[in-house]
Design a protein around this motif. Sequence first.
Motif, short mmCIF file in Angstrom:
data_model
loop_
_atom_site.label_atom_id
_atom_site.label_comp_id
_atom_site.label_asym_id
_atom_site.label_seq_id
_atom_site.Cartn_x
_atom_site.Cartn_y
_atom_site.Cartn_z
N ALA A 194 -7.82 1.37 9.60
CA ALA A 194 -8.87 0.50 8.96
C ALA A 194 -9.01 0.29 7.52
O ALA A 194 -8.97 -0.43 6.85
CB ALA A 194 -10.17 1.04 9.29
N ALA A 195 -8.50 1.69 6.94
CA ALA A 195 -8.72 1.60 5.44
C ALA A 195 -7.24 0.81 4.81
O ALA A 195 -7.68 0.38 3.69
CB ALA A 195 -8.37 3.21 5.05
N VAL A 196 -6.21 1.04 5.21
CA VAL A 196 -5.03 0.35 5.09
C VAL A 196 -5.38 -1.42 5.00
O VAL A 196 -4.95 -1.99 3.85
CB VAL A 196 -3.84 0.74 5.86
N SER A 197 -5.87 -1.77 6.17
CA SER A 197 -6.15 -3.18 6.29
C SER A 197 -7.08 -3.50 5.39
O SER A 197 -6.86 -4.74 4.74
CB SER A 197 -6.55 -3.38 7.81
N GLU A 198 -7.97 -2.68 5.01
CA GLU A 198 -9.12 -3.17 4.18
C GLU A 198 -8.61 -3.11 2.74
O GLU A 198 -8.99 -4.26 2.13
CB GLU A 198 -10.27 -2.24 3.91
N ILE A 257 0.98 -0.96 0.26
CA ILE A 257 0.05 0.10 0.02
C ILE A 257 0.90 1.12 0.03
O ILE A 257 1.71 1.50 0.78
CB ILE A 257 -0.97 -0.04 1.22
N ALA A 258 0.55 2.02 -0.98
CA ALA A 258 1.55 3.29 -1.26
C ALA A 258 0.70 4.56 -1.12
O ALA A 258 0.10 4.74 -2.34
CB ALA A 258 2.50 3.02 -2.56
N GLU A 286 3.61 10.78 9.27
CA GLU A 286 3.84 9.89 10.38
C GLU A 286 2.41 8.98 10.61
O GLU A 286 2.65 7.95 11.25
CB GLU A 286 3.75 10.72 11.83
N ALA A 287 1.28 9.63 10.46
CA ALA A 287 -0.11 8.73 10.59
C ALA A 287 -0.31 7.86 9.76
O ALA A 287 -0.65 6.83 10.14
CB ALA A 287 -1.17 9.91 10.57
N LEU A 288 0.38 8.17 8.45
CA LEU A 288 0.10 7.03 7.40
C LEU A 288 1.13 5.86 7.90
O LEU A 288 0.91 4.56 7.89
CB LEU A 288 0.58 7.50 6.20
N ALA A 289 2.32 5.90 8.45
CA ALA A 289 3.35 5.10 8.85
C ALA A 289 2.55 4.22 10.12
O ALA A 289 2.71 3.21 9.90
CB ALA A 289 4.84 5.75 9.07
N GLN A 290 2.13 5.09 10.91
CA GLN A 290 1.68 4.15 12.09
C GLN A 290 0.49 3.47 11.58
O GLN A 290 0.10 2.28 12.21
CB GLN A 290 1.07 5.25 12.84
N ALA A 291 -0.37 3.70 10.24
CA ALA A 291 -1.32 2.92 9.84
C ALA A 291 -1.02 1.80 9.40
O ALA A 291 -1.73 0.99 8.85
CB ALA A 291 -2.19 3.88 8.92
N VAL A 307 1.26 1.54 6.38
CA VAL A 307 1.59 1.26 5.03
C VAL A 307 2.96 1.00 4.69
O VAL A 307 3.77 0.75 5.43
CB VAL A 307 1.33 2.81 4.16
N ASP A 308 3.24 0.63 3.12
CA ASP A 308 4.75 0.24 2.90
C ASP A 308 5.58 1.37 2.48
O ASP A 308 6.77 1.10 2.53
CB ASP A 308 4.52 -0.84 1.79
#
Length: 222
Positions: free
Chosen positions: A208-212, A2-3, A19-24, A26-27
């Motif tokens: 949740a969005a990244v996992s989905e 996920i990019a 930072e929030a995206l990293a914590q979520a 993503v790759d």
Amino acid sequence: MIAPSVLPADFSRLGDAVEALAQAGVDLIQWDVMDGQFVPNLTFGPDVIASTRDRTDLPFEAHLMVWTPDAMARHYVEAGCSRLIVHAEATTHLHRTLGNIAELGASAAVALNPATPPSAIAHVLDLVDLVLVMTVNPGFGGQRYIATMEPKIREVQAMLEAAGRADEVHIEVDGGIAADTVAGAAAAGANVLVAGSALFRHPDGLGAAVSELRSLATAARA
């Protein structure tokens, strides 16, 4: 993989968004660099990207939607981008441009607009580690996914297999990737998925969005 594109983020808080995206989970982080000429919008200069580089250890890639990638490449590598994506349509000497990126110490990648056939990159596949198939016309976030690009993704996959590079070169898709479109792109052969609006607007948040998206793509490729 996920990019996320940071294009939908609050530009006054880009470091926080990274930072929030990293914590979520993503790759990597993709920066949509637009010059106001190759595409209508004007977005991130290298200094803006560099200002966020210390907020995560994740790789940065710059998607250069610009007419002068050779003139800009060094600045984006120095800003911390380990991969530069250039458009086949934006440079007269694509082979040279990709070689120049490699000489700067970055990974070189090539993007194809929806109307550009895969044959345009047939003779540079040995120089790239990623091919980006645009699933919208570049320049704006939040556009509708063009499903007719899925056969094109398959064609790129077949080209990579014929060149003996299918295990070495990623296929990325960018544009309209969301819960209802990701399966088609992944099943066609894409393994790097750029998403922007679908992540930032998910009602349950970035994690949740990244996992989905990852779950749906993984199931489609099984």
